[in-house]
Design a protein around this motif. Structure first.
Motif, PDB file in Angstrom:
ATOM      1  N   PRO A  25      11.947   4.514  -2.284  1.00 57.84           N
ATOM      2  CA  PRO A  25      11.036   3.567  -2.081  1.00 57.84           C
ATOM      3  C   PRO A  25      11.624   2.584  -0.915  1.00 57.84           C
ATOM      4  O   PRO A  25      10.822   2.284   0.011  1.00 57.84           O
ATOM      5  N   GLN A  29       9.960   2.213   2.783  1.00 59.99           N
ATOM      6  CA  GLN A  29       9.260   0.893   3.240  1.00 59.99           C
ATOM      7  C   GLN A  29      10.237   0.464   4.479  1.00 59.99           C
ATOM      8  O   GLN A  29       9.572  -0.037   5.337  1.00 59.99           O
ATOM      9  N   HIS A 265      -2.414   7.843  -4.327  1.00 61.39           N
ATOM     10  CA  HIS A 265      -1.334   7.682  -3.787  1.00 61.39           C
ATOM     11  C   HIS A 265      -1.911   7.353  -2.515  1.00 61.39           C
ATOM     12  O   HIS A 265      -2.676   7.759  -1.711  1.00 61.39           O
ATOM     13  N   GLU A 268       0.654   6.324   2.977  1.00 58.50           N
ATOM     14  CA  GLU A 268       1.731   5.378   3.352  1.00 58.50           C
ATOM     15  C   GLU A 268       2.272   5.597   5.133  1.00 58.50           C
ATOM     16  O   GLU A 268       2.367   4.800   5.625  1.00 58.50           O
ATOM     17  N   ASP A 286       3.738  -6.059  -8.311  1.00 51.57           N
ATOM     18  CA  ASP A 286       3.110  -4.726  -8.594  1.00 51.57           C
ATOM     19  C   ASP A 286       2.347  -4.942  -9.843  1.00 51.57           C
ATOM     20  O   ASP A 286       2.988  -5.391 -10.725  1.00 51.57           O
ATOM     21  N   ILE A 315      -1.433  -2.516  -7.076  1.00 52.04           N
ATOM     22  CA  ILE A 315      -0.241  -1.367  -6.985  1.00 52.04           C
ATOM     23  C   ILE A 315       0.073  -1.310  -8.295  1.00 52.04           C
ATOM     24  O   ILE A 315       0.449  -2.172  -9.069  1.00 52.04           O
ATOM     25  N   SER A 317       2.733  -0.229 -10.932  1.00 49.57           N
ATOM     26  CA  SER A 317       4.269  -0.387 -10.851  1.00 49.57           C
ATOM     27  C   SER A 317       4.949   1.183 -11.122  1.00 49.57           C
ATOM     28  O   SER A 317       4.322   1.821 -12.092  1.00 49.57           O
ATOM     29  N   ARG A 327       3.568   5.063  -3.001  1.00 50.29           N
ATOM     30  CA  ARG A 327       2.969   4.080  -4.055  1.00 50.29           C
ATOM     31  C   ARG A 327       1.546   4.480  -4.448  1.00 50.29           C
ATOM     32  O   ARG A 327       0.968   5.324  -3.743  1.00 50.29           O
ATOM     33  N   ARG A 328       1.221   3.900  -5.581  1.00 51.23           N
ATOM     34  CA  ARG A 328      -0.182   4.245  -6.189  1.00 51.23           C
ATOM     35  C   ARG A 328      -1.019   3.027  -6.276  1.00 51.23           C
ATOM     36  O   ARG A 328      -0.612   1.769  -6.735  1.00 51.23           O
TER      37      ARG A 328
END
Ligand code: ZN
Length: 437
Positions: A25, A29, A265, A268, A286, A315, A317, A327-328
């Protein structure tokens, strides 16, 4: 080792070796914020709107989500006012312009511009995202806006052809009986479209006692996903259901589920998505619901920075059991300011009415209008041929606690009529809302 095609796509986009496994992650990011800083520089340099809006912003100071509050938000109203002021490339480089008429009262349409590269990135997202749903030689029946040749919906067909499969479209997405024939004749094994359309298709399919074994997956998109409709679709076709979130502003593709019920998902590489408290505008942790805002990370023609979508979501977690690094997004339940306020000071939403009304076998779709002055809730049903208004629908509505209180205390009238009874439905591709008059 992760086999999901979207992880390969993420690795490709990040210039990592294809077999390098999950992206952490933190790594994801940091890479996204590098793209975000480039987007700010590109927008400030080339868009009259952002050169003014982001005056004084130092891109190098935007390093993490905590810094995003240094950037003002962009509203749909900004887009409506002067779409050309967002344009960062010459008109020659614009491969597609889309005019979006507004479903709200403000009337002025939004206009969005995309370069061929912007469109190609959406095609890639569909291609990798649809990989697990569609096999070589299969057919997808798709209900998409703008599916003409060269239209944005047509990007989907291009992505499907790259998977060795093909796409068929109905001419009129509201004509469910014709869509049913197309589904039978094309032997499509995958459905894509708004939940309400696929729900209506499932109702007609079941009424004709057609078999369960043709459709193996359905990807639902563009609007709320009522649990009652999902259950009908899943039981009727015996298929897996996948959710998708996106809007024209995201060039359609935005987030897609890896398996039923897992959360969607995020795309991103092309967007940084944040969730903000609708009251304060501040980011929420989140797992907390709020307004979805996104910043484009790769858009050339028309970058959008902290664009307020009006959609509510959260979002989820933690990592997904599928192993994908993206991320979802979960629980996209509706939009801001779309519920109606009853005289009992309670809010009534379309989501609540969906659960009450769509449970009836003969009901394909419905529209609702709330008359504030005369206190009437007018419901116009689209029903299957040879169906009638369900005998206990009126009782189901008046016994729903919020409505029951309003009927008792304020003499609310609930009127139910039939709008269409030939199998067609009234919904288009816009969000289904309770209208007020
Ligand atoms: Zn997953």
């Amino acid at each position: 080792m992760i086999n999901h095609p979207l992880e390969c796509w993420l690795n490709l986009r990040m210039d990592r070796p294809l077999n390098s496994g999950s992206v952490s992650p933190e790594e994801l990011q940091a890479w996204q914020f590098g793209l975000l800083r480039k987007t700010i520089s590109h927008a400030v340099k080339s868009s009259p709107f952002y050169s003014k809006q982001l005056q004084g912003v130092v891109p190098d100071e935007i390093l993490s989500p905590a810094d995003l509050n240094k950037l003002p938000v962009t509203t749909p109203e900004d887009l409506r006012k002067n779409p050309n002021s967002f344009l960062c490339v010459s008109q020659d480089e614009v491969a597609r312009a889309i005019t979006l008429s507004s479903s709200g009262s403000s009337g002025t349409p939004k206009r969005l511009f995309f370069t061929s590269g912007d469109l190609e990135r959406t095609t890639e997202f569909f291609q990798y995202g649809m990989g697990p749903l569609v096999g070589e030689g299969e057919t997808v029946l798709a209900l998409l806006p703008d599916s003409r040749p060269g239209g944005v919906g047509n990007l989907f067909a291009e992505s499907i052809s790259r998977l060795g499969a093909k796409t068929v479209y109905p001419e009129d997405p509201s004509d469910i009986p014709t869509i049913l024939n197309l589904l039978l004749n094309s032997r499509a094994s995958c459905l894509l479209g708004p939940a309400i359309h696929i729900h209506a298709l499932a109702r007609l399919w079941k009424s004709k006692r057609l078999p369960k074994n043709q459709v193996r997956s359905a990807l639902l998109c563009w609007d709320l996903l009522p649990p009652v409709a999902i259950e009908t679709i899943s039981n009727t076709f015996g298929c897996e259901i996948f959710s998708h979130w996106g809007m024209t502003e995201t060039c359609l593709g935005g987030a897609v589920e890896c398996f039923q019920g897992s959360g969607m998902h995020l795309r991103e590489p092309d967007f940084y998505l944040e969730i903000a408290d609708p009251e304060t505008g501040l980011p929420v942790p989140d797992g907390t619901s709020g307004e979805i805002l996104f910043t484009t990370l790769s858009r050339r023609a028309m970058p959008l920075i902290r664009y307020k979508t009006g959609d509510l979501g959260q979002i989820i977690s933690g990592p997904c059991t599928c192993g994908l690094s993206m991320r979802r997004l979960g629980d996209v339940k509706g939009r801001l300011d779309t519920d109606i306020l009853l005289p009992t000071s309670e809010y009534l939403s379309m989501a609540e009415l969906n659960e009450i009304i769509l449970q009836y076998v003969g009901v394909l779709d419905f529209k609702v209008n709330y008359q504030q002055q005369s206190l009437a809730l007018n419901i116009a049903l689209d029903i299957a041929p040879e169906s009638k208004i369900p005998t206990d629908l009126s009782r189901a509505l008046t016994s729903y606690p919020k409505l029951s209180r309003t009927v008792l205390e304020n003499n609310l009238k609930i009127n139910i009529i039939i709008d269409n009874n030939d199998g067609s439905i009234s919904s288009g591709f816009g969000k289904r809302l309770i209208t007020s008059s």
